[in-house]
Each structure stands twice: as structure tokens, then as C-alpha cells.
Design a protein around this motif. Sequence first.
Motif, mmCIF file in Angstrom:
data_model
loop_
_atom_site.group_PDB
_atom_site.id
_atom_site.type_symbol
_atom_site.label_atom_id
_atom_site.label_comp_id
_atom_site.label_asym_id
_atom_site.label_seq_id
_atom_site.Cartn_x
_atom_site.Cartn_y
_atom_site.Cartn_z
ATOM 1 N N GLU A 253 0.824 -1.207 0.000
ATOM 2 C CA GLU A 253 0.000 0.000 0.000
ATOM 3 C C GLU A 253 0.862 1.263 0.000
ATOM 4 O O GLU A 253 0.418 2.321 -0.443
ATOM 5 C CB GLU A 253 -0.919 0.018 1.226
ATOM 6 N N TYR A 254 2.087 1.149 0.474
ATOM 7 C CA TYR A 254 2.971 2.305 0.575
ATOM 8 C C TYR A 254 4.155 2.241 -0.398
ATOM 9 O O TYR A 254 4.697 3.280 -0.783
ATOM 10 C CB TYR A 254 3.494 2.431 2.020
ATOM 11 N N PHE A 255 4.530 1.035 -0.781
ATOM 12 C CA PHE A 255 5.644 0.857 -1.715
ATOM 13 C C PHE A 255 5.171 0.023 -2.902
ATOM 14 O O PHE A 255 5.630 -1.096 -3.100
ATOM 15 C CB PHE A 255 6.820 0.167 -1.018
ATOM 16 N N ALA A 256 4.265 0.596 -3.676
ATOM 17 C CA ALA A 256 3.654 -0.150 -4.781
ATOM 18 C C ALA A 256 4.679 -0.580 -5.825
ATOM 19 O O ALA A 256 4.564 -1.662 -6.413
ATOM 20 C CB ALA A 256 2.563 0.700 -5.434
ATOM 21 N N GLU A 257 5.675 0.267 -6.068
ATOM 22 C CA GLU A 257 6.649 -0.016 -7.119
ATOM 23 C C GLU A 257 7.911 -0.688 -6.591
ATOM 24 O O GLU A 257 8.793 -1.043 -7.377
ATOM 25 C CB GLU A 257 7.027 1.296 -7.833
ATOM 26 N N GLN A 258 8.016 -0.826 -5.269
ATOM 27 C CA GLN A 258 9.229 -1.382 -4.675
ATOM 28 C C GLN A 258 8.908 -2.711 -3.992
ATOM 29 O O GLN A 258 8.234 -2.744 -2.964
ATOM 30 C CB GLN A 258 9.815 -0.405 -3.655
ATOM 31 N N PRO A 259 9.371 -3.817 -4.548
ATOM 32 C CA PRO A 259 9.103 -5.118 -3.892
ATOM 33 C C PRO A 259 9.862 -5.235 -2.575
ATOM 34 O O PRO A 259 10.932 -4.652 -2.400
ATOM 35 C CB PRO A 259 9.604 -6.138 -4.920
ATOM 36 N N LEU A 260 9.296 -5.980 -1.667
ATOM 37 C CA LEU A 260 9.947 -6.253 -0.397
ATOM 38 C C LEU A 260 10.980 -7.350 -0.637
ATOM 39 O O LEU A 260 10.633 -8.481 -0.958
ATOM 40 C CB LEU A 260 8.915 -6.692 0.643
ATOM 41 N N LEU A 261 12.266 -7.004 -0.472
ATOM 42 C CA LEU A 261 13.345 -7.905 -0.851
ATOM 43 C C LEU A 261 13.647 -8.958 0.211
ATOM 44 O O LEU A 261 14.094 -10.058 -0.123
ATOM 45 C CB LEU A 261 14.610 -7.095 -1.157
ATOM 46 N N TYR A 262 13.434 -8.618 1.469
ATOM 47 C CA TYR A 262 13.638 -9.586 2.540
ATOM 48 C C TYR A 262 12.871 -9.123 3.772
ATOM 49 O O TYR A 262 12.537 -7.947 3.893
ATOM 50 C CB TYR A 262 15.121 -9.788 2.842
ATOM 51 N N PRO A 263 12.564 -10.026 4.699
ATOM 52 C CA PRO A 263 11.724 -9.661 5.852
ATOM 53 C C PRO A 263 12.416 -8.644 6.763
ATOM 54 O O PRO A 263 13.608 -8.792 7.071
ATOM 55 C CB PRO A 263 11.522 -10.993 6.584
ATOM 56 N N PRO A 264 11.679 -7.630 7.208
ATOM 57 C CA PRO A 264 12.230 -6.681 8.177
ATOM 58 C C PRO A 264 12.213 -7.288 9.575
ATOM 59 O O PRO A 264 11.440 -8.214 9.847
ATOM 60 C CB PRO A 264 11.262 -5.495 8.089
ATOM 61 N N GLY A 265 13.051 -6.775 10.451
ATOM 62 C CA GLY A 265 13.070 -7.256 11.828
ATOM 63 C C GLY A 265 12.988 -6.103 12.808
ATOM 64 O O GLY A 265 13.468 -4.997 12.527
ATOM 65 N N PHE A 266 12.364 -6.348 13.950
ATOM 66 C CA PHE A 266 12.234 -5.329 14.991
ATOM 67 C C PHE A 266 12.567 -5.948 16.333
ATOM 68 O O PHE A 266 12.074 -7.025 16.668
ATOM 69 C CB PHE A 266 10.816 -4.758 15.025
ATOM 70 N N ASP A 267 13.443 -5.283 17.086
ATOM 71 C CA ASP A 267 13.699 -5.749 18.445
ATOM 72 C C ASP A 267 12.858 -4.934 19.411
ATOM 73 O O ASP A 267 12.404 -3.829 19.084
ATOM 74 C CB ASP A 267 15.185 -5.637 18.802
ATOM 75 N N GLY A 268 12.636 -5.475 20.598
ATOM 76 C CA GLY A 268 11.766 -4.801 21.556
ATOM 77 C C GLY A 268 12.312 -4.857 22.965
ATOM 78 O O GLY A 268 13.184 -5.672 23.284
ATOM 79 N N ARG A 269 11.815 -3.941 23.788
ATOM 80 C CA ARG A 269 12.148 -3.937 25.216
ATOM 81 C C ARG A 269 10.935 -3.473 25.991
ATOM 82 O O ARG A 269 10.061 -2.788 25.441
ATOM 83 C CB ARG A 269 13.339 -3.012 25.476
#
Length: 270
Positions: free
Chosen positions: A114-130
Motif C-alpha cells: 500500500e505504501y511501496f507499490a513499485e518497490q518489492p519487499l526484498l527480505y523480511p524486516p526485523g524489529f527488536d523490543g524492550r
Amino acid sequence: MAKSKFEYVRQFETDDTCLRNCYIVVRLDGRNFHKFSEKHSFAKPNDNRALGLMTRSAQSVMEELEDVVIAYGQSDEFSFVFKRTSTWFKRRASKLMTHVASQFSSSYVFYWKEYFAEQPLLYPPGFDGRVVLYPSNRNLRDYLSWRQADCHVNNLYNTAFWTLIQKGGLTTIQAEERLKGTLAADKNEILFSEFDINYNNEPLLLRKGTTLIWEKRDEAVIKRVKLPNEEEEKEVTVTRSRKRVCLHHCDIIGDQFWEEHPDILESDDC
């Protein structure tokens, strides 16, 4: 769960129940997002698509976990504040953090197109938390003020840094050297005197970050009802009030925001 001789292993679990009468803050940060933003061609110094996707993912978390009374985000981080009286997951820190992280990460991937229509997602993003606990309203406000002050400091630097590169023709090393040891006033002067940029006119989204809270909003819905003395149903417009997650780009360090939204904080007398 059926009992067995192996059940004793549960004794090795750590009790991570959060203290009562404390706000529970779960903060997520993008893991190695410098590389992620380069690989996915994020605009510099800010990419509104990426910021919009972060906000949409945070909204998804709040819609899933209604005990989150306020969330604040900037750049690749978002903080979620659970109300003091929350009993979600029996206040277990590990459960709260992993649920927030998984909901946010999956939403980031789900809404990517919805936000990056022309840009494929190349690999999964990661998020750390505390997880951090704050016992008083003052402590919580100071935490959120710290994150917003950090937003200002980082964005001012990045705006000056990338302006020197994109409009001033400097290399990254030269831009770093030019800004080394400068104060906020110095960066503002560079932007204004050399590039005719008044930093105070930059979008509030970039200077103040994004604050999400629950607010009641009126919405019109169409219902089919059977009116007295009539055989057929008719469509009528009905206005109803619903709580929705609403976003603000504003100052949360001063008192005005909190005076306008008194329901966010719970009494320190609880």
C-alpha cells in the motif's frame, strides 16, 4: 493440559510479571534498518512512505491491543504505552513484548504494497523490543518527551546532513566533517543562510513525530428500519460515536496536549 512426569520443567520458567500500578512501555526499533532502507531505496533524509507504513503498523497494534492508551513513533521506532491497570497476558513482559513485536512486524509486511507499490519487499524486516515500567505520570511524560526530543535532534541533523550532500555537493565524509561539533543553532544557520531552508517550516510529521491515541469520532451509517405504520423497510442515516485510533503530529512535551486529552493518563493516586 494433561499432567505428566515431565511437567516439572515448568519450574524453570522465569516470573516476568510487570509490577502493578505502573505504565508498561513496549518500544520497538527496526533491526539494522540502515541497510534495510538502502536496499529498498528509501528517500533521504525522510521517506514519507516508510513513515506512513510505520504508523499504519502501529495502528494495527493499537486496534489489536486496546489497553494501549498512547503510542509515539519516529524514524524506525515506536513506543506503545499500556495503561496502568492493564491485565493483558497477566502483565507478563515477554508476552506483551512478543505480541506487540509480532503484530507490528506482520502488519509492516502486510501493508507494504500500500505504501511501496513499485518497490518489492526484498527480505523480511526485523524489529527488536524492550519493556520498561514507569510508576508515575511524570515519569511517563518524561519518557515520551525524551523520545520526541530525540526526534528533533536526529531530524535536524539528518536534514542538514543530506541537504549538504544533495544541494551542497558534499560527500558523506565532507558533510560529517562540516557538522562535527555543531549545535542546533549552527545547523539551522547552515540550512537558512546557505540553502534558504527555514527548519521551522519543515513538516510537523518530521519535526515532532507521530502520536497515536484513542478518540471518539462521529460516523454516519445507513441502516434499514421499519417505520411505524409502513410495511416496507427504509434506509435511514444514523450517526453514532465510536472510538478510533487517531494520529497527531504535535508537541507532547508541553502541557497543552495532555490538557486537551486528559483521559490518557491515570491518577497517580491509584
